[in-house]
Design a protein around this motif. Sequence first.
Motif, PDB file in Angstrom:
ATOM      1  N   THR A 267       0.876  -1.094  -0.027  1.00 33.15           N
ATOM      2  CA  THR A 267      -0.087  -0.147  -0.029  1.00 33.15           C
ATOM      3  C   THR A 267       1.036   1.286   0.138  1.00 33.15           C
ATOM      4  O   THR A 267       1.873   1.269   0.537  1.00 33.15           O
ATOM      5  CB  THR A 267      -0.838   0.239   1.300  1.00 33.15           C
ATOM      6  N   ILE A 268       0.580   2.326  -0.703  1.00 29.87           N
ATOM      7  CA  ILE A 268       1.206   3.554  -0.669  1.00 29.87           C
ATOM      8  C   ILE A 268       1.222   4.075   0.660  1.00 29.87           C
ATOM      9  O   ILE A 268       0.191   4.234   1.152  1.00 29.87           O
ATOM     10  CB  ILE A 268       0.455   4.430  -1.822  1.00 29.87           C
ATOM     11  N   PRO A 269       2.398   4.423   0.927  1.00 31.55           N
ATOM     12  CA  PRO A 269       2.771   5.031   2.300  1.00 31.55           C
ATOM     13  C   PRO A 269       1.878   6.363   2.152  1.00 31.55           C
ATOM     14  O   PRO A 269       1.944   7.379   1.460  1.00 31.55           O
ATOM     15  CB  PRO A 269       3.935   5.399   2.686  1.00 31.55           C
ATOM     16  N   SER A 270       1.329   6.894   3.495  1.00 33.71           N
ATOM     17  CA  SER A 270       0.563   8.160   3.634  1.00 33.71           C
ATOM     18  C   SER A 270       1.015   8.740   5.075  1.00 33.71           C
ATOM     19  O   SER A 270       0.918   7.828   6.271  1.00 33.71           O
ATOM     20  CB  SER A 270      -0.655   7.983   3.389  1.00 33.71           C
ATOM     21  N   GLU A 271       1.054   9.887   5.268  1.00 34.71           N
ATOM     22  CA  GLU A 271       1.315  10.421   6.669  1.00 34.71           C
ATOM     23  C   GLU A 271      -0.103  10.731   7.215  1.00 34.71           C
ATOM     24  O   GLU A 271      -0.154  10.869   8.566  1.00 34.71           O
ATOM     25  CB  GLU A 271       2.211  11.790   6.679  1.00 34.71           C
ATOM     26  N   THR A 272      -0.909  11.018   6.539  1.00 35.62           N
ATOM     27  CA  THR A 272      -2.236  11.584   7.055  1.00 35.62           C
ATOM     28  C   THR A 272      -3.389  10.226   7.084  1.00 35.62           C
ATOM     29  O   THR A 272      -4.111  10.232   7.971  1.00 35.62           O
ATOM     30  CB  THR A 272      -2.931  12.812   6.381  1.00 35.62           C
ATOM     31  N   LYS A 273      -3.420   9.796   5.930  1.00 37.16           N
ATOM     32  CA  LYS A 273      -4.629   8.875   5.718  1.00 37.16           C
ATOM     33  C   LYS A 273      -4.196   7.327   6.310  1.00 37.16           C
ATOM     34  O   LYS A 273      -3.165   6.809   5.959  1.00 37.16           O
ATOM     35  CB  LYS A 273      -4.599   8.518   4.211  1.00 37.16           C
ATOM     36  N   GLU A 274      -4.954   6.865   7.193  1.00 37.38           N
ATOM     37  CA  GLU A 274      -4.908   5.358   7.771  1.00 37.38           C
ATOM     38  C   GLU A 274      -5.497   4.226   6.695  1.00 37.38           C
ATOM     39  O   GLU A 274      -6.395   4.499   6.106  1.00 37.38           O
ATOM     40  CB  GLU A 274      -5.563   5.393   9.194  1.00 37.38           C
TER      41      GLU A 274
END
Length: 339
Positions: A267-274
Amino acid sequence: MKKLFVHKPLFRLLSPLFSGTLVYLFILLINNNIDELGINFFGQELYVCIGLAYLIQEYSRISIIVFSRLKKPSSFLVKTVLQIVSTIAVNIALVSFAMYVYFSKVLFYTPNSRELLVFNSIFSVIALIYVMLYVSHQFLYMVNTDKLEKEEWARKEVEDDFSDFKRGVNPELFFESLETILVTMKSNPDKAEEVTDRFAMVYRYLLSQKKNELVPIETELKILEELLPLFSELPYRNIQMGKVMVKETLIVPGSVLRIIENIMRTTIPSETKELVIDILEMDNNINIQYIHEEKIHKSLNINELKSICKDYRFYTSQMIQVIHEEVYKNIYLPKLKIA
């Protein structure tokens, strides 16, 4: 194993010259006229013996090919006896026919039983040698094949043991967790201790369950509650559990944990989206469901779950499935029960 040498063109061309000459010498010895050897060594009888040698050896070679392609009888011993008897029988018929033709058309008299016995005995031995060469070659092939199969089985067993060990240790997660602990220790020692406890609990479970074939899914979900916060400590990988609606069922130890880790890594890493993962129960499956935002160079498919599929094949004929829908991706894990 290499092809039997009697089928080589050079052997087929030269061997009858030597064997035919040897037969001619035997016949001279039997008839007690070896003194004629120096006078008419290259006589007509020598060429007849060489011609018969070509005929018998080619027939023996063809019979080897025919019997090697026969699927029945399946017994190696019965097939060998049948090959020997039929080869010698046809060999006697061919030699007798050739001798009758030669004696009646060239020498103008009928061969007696002693002459037929001498020729048939010698050429039957040559045919028998051919059959024995083939039988020994096949026997050696069977022995070597059995040894190779055992070595291949041993090699696969070692590879499987190493793969199981590697899955249990999970070096990628191991080093990532250690790196996270080292970084966190400098800024927040208390949090580093918490991460260490989670890390120890997860690995204690992975290593202790190696001897267990199946575990209740509730046991795995308890460890998953420790693993997800550990994932969240890794850079840009915020994961949380959504709906968990499963009753009592059995699973292969570590299978859910490995699937969740594969989801995280594709999964594409994201700082905001869980990343929210639901675990739902169906009639015959456990459905692990999430909204997919997969990396361009790496996606979750059945090939990524080969080791888990291999583990489940021991317990059920039902296959693990990965269904890619427009919004959700679903991994269907078979429910296991002890009969």
